[in-house]
Write an enzyme that holds these catalytic residues in place. Structure first.
Site, PDB file in Angstrom:
ATOM      1  N   SER A 235     -39.316  43.433 136.128  1.00 21.25           N
ATOM      2  CA  SER A 235     -38.536  42.674 137.020  1.00 21.25           C
ATOM      3  C   SER A 235     -39.436  41.675 137.816  1.00 21.25           C
ATOM      4  O   SER A 235     -39.996  40.859 137.333  1.00 21.25           O
ATOM      5  CB  SER A 235     -37.884  43.754 138.266  1.00 21.25           C
ATOM      6  OG  SER A 235     -36.882  43.319 138.812  1.00 21.25           O
TER       7      SER A 235
ATOM      8  N   ASP B 238     -29.121  46.676 131.205  1.00 24.27           N
ATOM      9  CA  ASP B 238     -29.402  45.989 132.252  1.00 24.27           C
ATOM     10  C   ASP B 238     -28.609  44.563 132.546  1.00 24.27           C
ATOM     11  O   ASP B 238     -28.639  43.759 131.626  1.00 24.27           O
ATOM     12  CB  ASP B 238     -31.055  45.576 132.251  1.00 24.27           C
ATOM     13  CG  ASP B 238     -31.547  44.717 133.474  1.00 24.27           C
ATOM     14  OD1 ASP B 238     -30.764  44.671 134.401  1.00 24.27           O
ATOM     15  OD2 ASP B 238     -32.660  44.678 133.326  1.00 24.27           O
TER      16      ASP B 238
ATOM     17  N   HIS C  83     -30.893  48.259 135.258  1.00 28.23           N
ATOM     18  CA  HIS C  83     -32.068  47.539 135.282  1.00 28.23           C
ATOM     19  C   HIS C  83     -33.230  48.602 135.712  1.00 28.23           C
ATOM     20  O   HIS C  83     -34.277  48.367 135.597  1.00 28.23           O
ATOM     21  CB  HIS C  83     -32.064  46.576 136.604  1.00 28.23           C
ATOM     22  CG  HIS C  83     -33.195  45.845 136.933  1.00 28.23           C
ATOM     23  ND1 HIS C  83     -33.893  45.070 135.896  1.00 28.23           N
ATOM     24  CD2 HIS C  83     -33.785  45.474 138.188  1.00 28.23           C
ATOM     25  CE1 HIS C  83     -34.812  44.428 136.471  1.00 28.23           C
ATOM     26  NE2 HIS C  83     -34.940  44.910 137.761  1.00 28.23           N
TER      27      HIS C  83
END
Lengths: 380, 197
Positions: free
Chosen positions: A155, A322, A355
């Site tokens: 991320s 995601d 995610h």
């Protein structure tokens, strides 16, 4: 319990002081600062086996092991870091830090501004991913690590890893970018703004000076986390985990008792726990840094030109469900690397956890990361 | 290593850039890196193959060729290799064009459906051939676009694709290979083509 198989066991954080300060991308200067970090595994004599872990929005330095016997949960990436794990501490010297601007021990909005003698609060300078990378490079110097075998991040951490490869090309041998993007989409920024407004509109926020007062903006921070949390999960993951299960109340006719769905209770719990452990100003600062990030901005908005600066080999990983940092975003990274003639591998992991998958023990994810780290360790 | 792959190696210029479409577990790309010092990139969709290739230290990108290869710039590779995959593509003719846009040269291998055993099987039984070499039933096969040596050469002609070399593999014996070279469309089990624009 501490000595579970594959655990790095009990670990103690260390703090590094940087009296020289840091020039920030915003034009301001952080006069002096501290970074809190942890190390797992031995640094070899050639100092060639060091791996840097860059954390995501709400992460910190405690990535693996336990701080004491009583700690209930291990570090946030314990699934991947440890002896015999994907990032094998028998082979690698792993360094994990809390970024500046954070609220877990490194200099951030909760710290005292040496120039005023008061808490920074909302006056903490705004940060960009490159500021984190620059401060991490200072930590590398201090630790005597000239070149990282790998810089790894998921991320927002993946964005830092990419920035490393461009800002310090010779200092990164491998760059592992997990569930990241070249830049945020408008939808991503919109969610971040929603979270920020939740904090800003909490009366307890007090224009950011809440630490001077009696209470902190718990409600705003909790709401911000709840919004974020929804975007980290997938529709399928939520259906699987909660469905329409009730925690209390009934649908029976003739009853006025209000129903509470499990998902409501779960989100409130997540928000509440987070609001006790996180700093509202840090959250604002981190989400803004995330919004500002655009790897290719200074390269004429051309990611190919950007990656032409890099020397590292890249491993890019995305997860099928995601939607916050979709596989399409990762493929943009991969395609730019291909066009720039860089070494790149890419795997799209089938996973329905959204995610959040990048933090979870998913067999194929583990296999791919292990296989790549094998290559990193072999010096390939 | 498979006979088709052994033969391909001699057409690869040492130190060149090679894209391997459908690289499976990467063993061919690995041998090219070791014997020809190529800078290789593999494309694969099978998770096991991808992990095995990464473990072998190769650069592997998970990508489905049926979604196209538009992400690869013109002339970004010296040679684009595609072994035993042509027949499994939705649009083999378009991928052939793409191979020669991305690479200076292409190398393609495919099973020859004109082989006498296929013809014999179809002719005598009236059913789609199933063999050790092509073990799938017609309704459940990845091989959706079988062609013969003659079909392939006709396509190359039609699309102005230049055949630099071709090599035919007849089977394990010297005799069958000799027969394959003399009457490829009847005796080649595997056809290998070195192509360019």
């Amino acid at each position: 319990m501490a000595e579970a198989p594959g655990s790095v066991g009990i670990v103690a954080p260390q703090t590094a002081q940087f009296e020289q300060g840091l020039e920030l991308a915003c034009g301001r200067r952080l006069p002096r600062f501290e970074l809190i970090y942890e190390c797992y595994g031995e640094l070899n004599r050639e100092r060639s086996n060091a791996v840097l872990i860059c954390h995501a929005l709400s992460g910190h330095h405690h990535a693996a092991g336990y701080h004491n016997e009583d700690e209930r949960k291990p570090g946030w990436w314990d699934d991947c870091i440890g002896p015999g794990k994907a990032i094998d501490t028998n082979r690698f010297h792993v360094v994990s830090l809390n970024n500046i601007g954070g609220c877990h021990g490194s200099t951030g909005p909760r710290s005292i501004n040496p120039e005023t003698g008061r808490v920074y609060g909302p006056d903490f300078p705004s940060l960009r991913a490159r500021d984190w990378v620059n401060s991490q490079a200072m930590l590398s110097d201090l630790l005597g690590i000239e070149q990282w075998a790998a810089v790894i991040g998921g991320s927002l951490g993946g964005m830092q890893a990419m920035r490393w490869a461009l800002s310090y090309p010779k200092r990164v041998r491998h760059c592992v970018v997990i569930a990241a993007a070249l830049k945020l989409s408008a939808q991503n920024i919109a969610f971040n703004e929603l979270a920020r407004q939740a904090i800003l509109s909490d009366p307890d926020y007090q224009a950011g000076h809440y630490l001077d007062g009696e209470s902190i903006p718990r409600k705003g921070l909790a709401l911000a986390r709840m919004i974020g949390h929804i975007t980290y999960l997938s529709d399928d993951a939520m259906a699987e985990k909660f469905g329409r299960e009730l925690r209390s109340g009934t649908f029976d006719q003739g009853s006025e008792s209000r129903v509470e769905f499990q998902v409501e209770s779960y989100l409130r719990h997540q928000g509440s726990v987070f609001s006790e452990n996180f700093d509202a100003n840090t959250y604002l600062l981190m989400t803004r840094a995330l919004d500002y990030f655009d790897l290719a901005r200074e390269y004429g908005d051309d990611p190919v030109a950007a990656f032409s600066q890099a020397i590292a080999s890249f491993m890019v990983i995305s997860f099928s469900s995601d939607w916050r940092f979709s596989s399409q975003r990762s493929r943009e990274i991969v395609n730019a690397l291909i066009a720039a003639g860089r070494e790149v591998s890419y795997a799209e992991i089938e996973a329905d956890q959204g995610h959040d998958a990048f933090l979870l023990p998913i067999p194929r994810y583990r296999d791919v990361l292990s296989a790549y780290m094998q290559r990193v360790g072999d010096g390939g | 290593m498979r006979q088709d792959l052994t033969h391909i190696q001699q057409w690869i210029v040492p130190g060149s850039r090679v894209l391997d479409l459908g690289c499976a577990d990467g063993q061919f790309l690995l041998s090219l890196q070791q014997k020809r010092q190529v800078r290789g990139l593999g494309l694969e969709i099978d998770p096991q193959g991808i992990t095995a290739s990464i473990a072998a230290g190769l650069n592997i990108v998970e990508q489905d060729m049926d979604d196209g290869l538009a992400n690869f710039p013109d002339n970004s590779f010296d040679t684009v290799v595609m072994a035993q995959t042509l027949q499994a593509l939705h649009h083999p003719h378009l991928i052939l064009e793409e191979m020669l846009r991305i690479g200076q040269q292409g190398i393609v291998t495919f099973p020859n459906f004109g082989h006498w055993r296929c013809r014999w099987y179809l002719g005598t039984r009236g059913r789609m051939p199933v063999s050790e070499f092509m073990p799938y039933a017609w309704f459940d096969t990845p091989n959706i676009h079988f062609c013969t040596v003659r079909d392939f050469e006709a396509l190359c002609h039609e699309r102005n694709i230049c055949i630099l070399h071709r090599h035919m593999v007849g089977g394990s014996g010297a005799l069958s290979n000799q027969a394959a070279r003399m009457w490829p469309n009847l005796f080649a089990m595997t056809a290998i083509y070195h192509i360019s624009r």
